[in-house]
Structure formats: structure tokens, C-alpha cells
Design a protein around this motif. Structure first.
Motif, PDB file in Angstrom:
ATOM      1  N   LYS A 142       8.631  20.240  21.191  1.00 18.56           N
ATOM      2  CA  LYS A 142       9.786  20.733  20.423  1.00 18.56           C
ATOM      3  C   LYS A 142      10.756  21.477  21.339  1.00 18.56           C
ATOM      4  O   LYS A 142      11.974  21.280  21.275  1.00 18.56           O
ATOM      5  N   GLN A 154      13.927  17.288  14.047  1.00 19.24           N
ATOM      6  CA  GLN A 154      15.164  18.016  14.313  1.00 19.24           C
ATOM      7  C   GLN A 154      16.193  17.705  13.220  1.00 19.24           C
ATOM      8  O   GLN A 154      16.238  16.596  12.701  1.00 19.24           O
ATOM      9  N   VAL A 169       6.788  19.261  12.543  1.00 18.60           N
ATOM     10  CA  VAL A 169       7.260  20.339  13.412  1.00 18.60           C
ATOM     11  C   VAL A 169       8.305  19.850  14.413  1.00 18.60           C
ATOM     12  O   VAL A 169       9.085  20.641  14.947  1.00 18.60           O
ATOM     13  N   GLU A 227      14.610  20.204  22.242  1.00 24.37           N
ATOM     14  CA  GLU A 227      15.766  21.039  21.898  1.00 24.37           C
ATOM     15  C   GLU A 227      16.620  21.338  23.121  1.00 24.37           C
ATOM     16  O   GLU A 227      17.856  21.300  23.056  1.00 24.37           O
ATOM     17  N   ILE A 243      10.667  20.869   5.683  1.00 29.69           N
ATOM     18  CA  ILE A 243       9.566  20.760   6.644  1.00 29.69           C
ATOM     19  C   ILE A 243       8.333  21.487   6.119  1.00 29.69           C
ATOM     20  O   ILE A 243       7.206  20.994   6.220  1.00 29.69           O
ATOM     21  N   THR A 244       8.555  22.667   5.537  1.00 33.92           N
ATOM     22  CA  THR A 244       7.444  23.436   4.959  1.00 33.92           C
ATOM     23  C   THR A 244       6.731  22.625   3.886  1.00 33.92           C
ATOM     24  O   THR A 244       5.501  22.586   3.832  1.00 33.92           O
ATOM     25  N   GLU A 283      16.009  20.551   7.185  1.00 32.68           N
ATOM     26  CA  GLU A 283      15.942  21.909   6.653  1.00 32.68           C
ATOM     27  C   GLU A 283      14.503  22.426   6.684  1.00 32.68           C
ATOM     28  O   GLU A 283      13.565  21.697   6.367  1.00 32.68           O
ATOM     29  N   GLU A 284      14.375  23.701   7.027  1.00 33.11           N
ATOM     30  CA  GLU A 284      13.052  24.312   7.159  1.00 33.11           C
ATOM     31  C   GLU A 284      12.278  24.255   5.847  1.00 33.11           C
ATOM     32  O   GLU A 284      11.065  24.050   5.832  1.00 33.11           O
ATOM     33  N   ARG A 285      12.976  24.403   4.732  1.00 31.45           N
ATOM     34  CA  ARG A 285      12.271  24.398   3.436  1.00 31.45           C
ATOM     35  C   ARG A 285      11.664  23.024   3.139  1.00 31.45           C
ATOM     36  O   ARG A 285      10.638  22.925   2.461  1.00 31.45           O
TER      37      ARG A 285
END
Length: 462
Positions: free
Chosen positions: A435, A269, A266, A439, A276-277, A272-274
Motif C-alpha cells: 500500500k 485506492q 486494504v 501510494e 472498505i470497512t 471510501e474507507e466506509r
């Protein structure tokens, strides 16, 4: 059946189980099970985690099945209600199966020709094995999961297996230990350990030499892929895209993935979100900084392996004053031995103190959570008690988040412990806070300067 009946049935099962396992095993693995209901010849029980479920199915499935048949009758089914997120009380139902391994999926599409096994160097460090990995409270879960994967690669629910933690806590050691054990047990498995940096260099070279297909085909032929320091993929979009396709291919075809990182998925930084998933699909396990007791055990083990003798007071002193990483501990032992040999001095407390002082002379005393809360509240002119309230005022929320971020940076505490100490929040709140602050630091220069001021004030505490 009524609640009384399913509770009564399970209690009768427990009586039999208790007679067939050691008392400590009974208390650890069977007492925490909660019977929920019995209907349609199925007993539903709740267990506290996926790891707990996997362990029961791996070690005690035959005992459970025989006991259920004896108490309730042949053909009785067992359904686990598994707690997957304690903060939101989320559960999933998983059936008990005749065998615990997940059937290996067939390769989709054309088979990739594999190079001979002998041609593949796994690049594992044989010194990093389970025998040399010292277990303690801070790494107990991670080690247990690692051993389960080593015994049955790609056939447990821990795929991918994602280790994270600060530098020097044992992530690389544990990842190598899995690979080493798999090569012992399954000599035909294609196992490969590679750093994220080397993977990226290889990919870049393949693009330059127009051999990207060969690069991808090679990695798709691996049975157990271990990638160290995955956070180094951050911001490198093309490498991430290529790894995404390799990851998918391996996972879909029943291959094991093991990843390490210096932070939780999580908090990655530039990733890509895909991806991390997918990192969160299997098991995410944190290795915390070693406790004092674990540091002592690590020192004793190294000293014994090297054929050395250190007085107990020297071991205690090092463990209590060098706490950042296992590497630091081992470095201190080497330094003490070198000084002892070169200057012909006895290994005593005075020598240890002199060496340790040189190593940590520029470090401040350990920063506590109380120090952090005091400094943050003083900076924002807030009453200390305010940070522990449920106030949603912007300045209070931000102060609380900054305190959590700094606690994660400066202390050895887990996110759950930090949440307890700062506002009595759960670990998810702490992860979100870290997080958010990270950021903000990256995009807001004024905010970054404020954090720097707070950190400077913290250093003055030393």
C-alpha cells in the motif's frame, strides 16, 4: 475447575469423537482444538479461525453437543474462542448455538414490491460451476467458503464474501458457481451477477433518466448480489455512495453479498474507507496463482471435458511453462488443437513447445524473490543481509518495502510467504508495504522513476 480438569474433560470427549468420525476428519477438525477452561457449566475451547468455527458448527454441532452431555452432563454449554487475527493474537468468543444459521433479519421499514422471479435474469454463466472448478492448495479455502455460502446464503458468517487475486485465477468462476448452486437449491432466490462496470453504467443512465430511485429499489430487492471487479468503483464517488446504501440495505435485511477484486480491500485506492470497512466485515479470501500441480489438473480436466487426448509429457510441459492464469492454460489447449487440426499434425511435445514459445516469447524467465532482493539492494547500494535485519533506518525500510511490493507483483507467493522470505515479517507488514509503495508511486514522480529503473533491471534478469 483446574487446568488439568478441563484438559482431562476434553480428552475424554476426544476419545468418544474419535470413535464416531473418520481418522482424517478427527485429525483435521478436532485435534487442533485447544481446551482453555471449564466453569459455570461452560467449556471454552480455542479454534484457529472463523472458518474453522463455522465448519464445526455446520457439520459436527450435534456430535459435539451429545459428547459434552455424555462426558460432563446435560446442559453443558460450549464457547469457542476464535482466532480472528494471528498477527496480533486477537480472538473473539462465539457461543455454540442450537442451529448454525444466523436468523434472517426482518426487513426494516416498508417492503419493496418485487418483480416476478421469472422476470429476473441472474446473468450467470452455467459453465462456471463447482463441478468445473478444479481445487488445489492455492484455492482450497476459497472454494470451501464458497460452498458453505452456496448451501446457506446470508446464513453464515461469510457475508460479505470478498474474493481477491490476480486476473485469471478463478474469482469470476467461483462467484458464478455460488450463484449457480444457490439457484439450484433455492429457486425462489433473486440472484444477480453484474460487473462493477455495468453497475456503474446502469447507475449513470439512471441519473441521466431521473430513475435513480427505481435503480436503487431494484438492487435492494436482490437476495444474492454478486459484483465482479469491485476495484472499478475506485474514484467514482457517486457510484460508491449509491452502492454503500444498497450494500447496507441488503446486509441489514439478511441478503448475501459476494464481491471480487484484483487486490485485497486494504490495497483498494480511491475507495471510501466506509466501504472498505464493510468489505472486511465477513470473509476476505485470496485466490493465489495456480501451482504447477493444480495447473496439470486443470489441463487434464479441460482436455477430458473436450473429449481430447494429450500425451502426459505435453500436459507437464504446458503446466510448467504457462503459469499466469487458468485462461492462459485453456487458450494454449485451444491453440494446440487448432494447429493439430488445420495442419494435420499429431499432438506431441514439439508442437506444444512451438505454440507455448509463441505465447510466452516476450516474457522473461520467472523472477524469483532472490532476484528481486539482489536488484533492490544493488540499486540502493545495500548489503543483501541488511534487508533481513530489524533495522528501522529509512533507506533499509524503504528497500524492504519495495522488495515486498515487487515480490507481490512478480511472484505467485502469498503475502505471508513473501514476509517470511523478506525480513521474516508477517503478512500485515507486506500488505502495508504494498500500500505504501503504491501510494508513493502515484504521488511522487521521482520515486516512480526509481521503481521503473528497478523493474527494468529485473527484466534484464530474463
Amino acid at each position: 475447575m483446574s487446568e488439568l480438569n478441563h484438559v482431562g474433560l476434553w480428552n475424554r470427549c476426544l476419545e468418544i469423537i474419535r470413535d464416531n468420525v473418520p481418522e482424517q476428519t478427527y485429525k483435521t477438525w478436532f485435534l487442533p482444538i485447544i481446551p482453555l477452561k471449564y466453569e459455570d457449566k461452560t467449556l471454552v475451547v480455542q479454534v484457529p479461525s472463523q472458518f474453522f468455527y463455522e465448519f464445526l458448527e455446520d457439520k459436527f454441532v450435534d456430535l459435539l453437543r451429545k459428547t459434552l452431555y455424555k462426558v460432563i452432563g446435560d446442559g453443558t454449554k460450549l464457547l469457542y474462542n476464535v482466532m480472528v487475527d494471528k498477527s496480533s493474537r486477537t480472538t473473539v468468543n462465539l457461543e455454540s448455538t442450537p442451529r448454525t444459521i444466523i436468523p434472517q433479519k426482518k426487513v426494516i421499514g416498508k417492503e419493496i414490491p418485487q418483480t416476478p422471479i421469472a422476470d429476473l435474469d441472474p446473468h450467470l454463466n452455467p459453465e462456471y460451476n463447482f463441478e468445473t472448478f478444479i481445487e488445489g492448495y492455492s484455492n482450497k479455502l476459497s472454494r470451501s467458503v464458497a460452498e458453505a455460502v452456496a448451501q446457506n446464503p446470508a446464513k453464515t458468517i461469510f457475508n460479505p464474501l470478498f474474493f481477491y487475486g490476480a486476473s485469471g485465477v478463478g474469482k469470476t468462476h467461483l462467484a458464478n458457481a455460488i450463484g449457480t448452486k444457490i439457484k439450484e437449491l433455492y429457486t425462489d432466490k433473486r440472484v444477480l451477477y453484474v460487473s462493477a462496470h455495468l453497475f456503474q453504467v446502469q447507475y449513470t443512465d439512471s441519473v441521466r433518466n431521473n430513475t435513480t430511485n427505481d435503480f436503487i429499489n431494484f438492487y435492494q430487492s436482490i437476495d444474492v448480489l454478486i459484483i465482479d471487479d469491485i476495484q472499478e468503483f475506485a474514484g467514482v464517488t457517486k457510484t460508491q455512495n449509491t452502492f454503500f446504501h444498497i450494500f447496507n440495505h441488503l446486509h441489514q435485511n439478511g441478503k448475501q453479498l459476494i464481491l471480487t477484486s484484483d487486490r485485497a480491500p486494504v490495497l483498494l485506492q480511491g475507495m471510501e474507507e466506509r466501504l472498505i470497512t464493510r468489505f472486511k466485515w465477513g470473509m476476505v479470501a485470496e485466490l493465489e496463482r495456480p501451482t504447477v500441480e493444480l495447473r496439470k489438473n486443470i489441463l487434464r480436466n479441460k482436455i477430458h471435458r473436450d473429449g481430447l487426448q494429450f500425451p502426459a509429457e505435453v500436459i507437464d510441459y504446458i503446466a510448467e511453462n504457462v503459469g499466469d492464469s487458468v485462461r492462459d492454460l485453456e487458450g494454449i489447449v485451444i491453440s494446440i488443437m487448432a494447429h493439430s487440426t488445420i495442419y494435420n499434425k499429431e499432438i506431441d511435445l514439439e508442437l506444444a513447445q512451438r505454440i507455448v514459445r509463441k505465447v510466452v516469447k516476450n516474457e522473461s524467465k520467472a523472477v524469483t524473490v532472490d532476484d528481486i532482493i539482489n536488484v533492490v539492494c544493488k540499486h540502493f547500494s545495500l548489503d543483501i543481509a541488511t534487508i533481513h535485519t530489524k533495522s528501522r533506518k529509512r533507506e533499509v525500510v524503504q528497500a524492504r518495502q519495495i522488495a515486498m511490493f515487487l515480490a507481490k507483483t512478480y511472484t505467485d507467493f502469498s503475502t505471508a510467504k513473501i514476509g517470511t522470505l523478506i525480513g521474516n515479517k508477517d503478512h500485515a507488514t507486506v500488505l502495508h508495504a504494498c500500500k505504501t509503495i503504491k501510494e508513493l508511486r502515484e504521488v511522487d514522480k521521482a520515486f516512480r522513476a526509481e521503481i521503473d529503473d528497478i523493474q527494468a533491471s529485473l527484466k534484464k534478469q530474463g
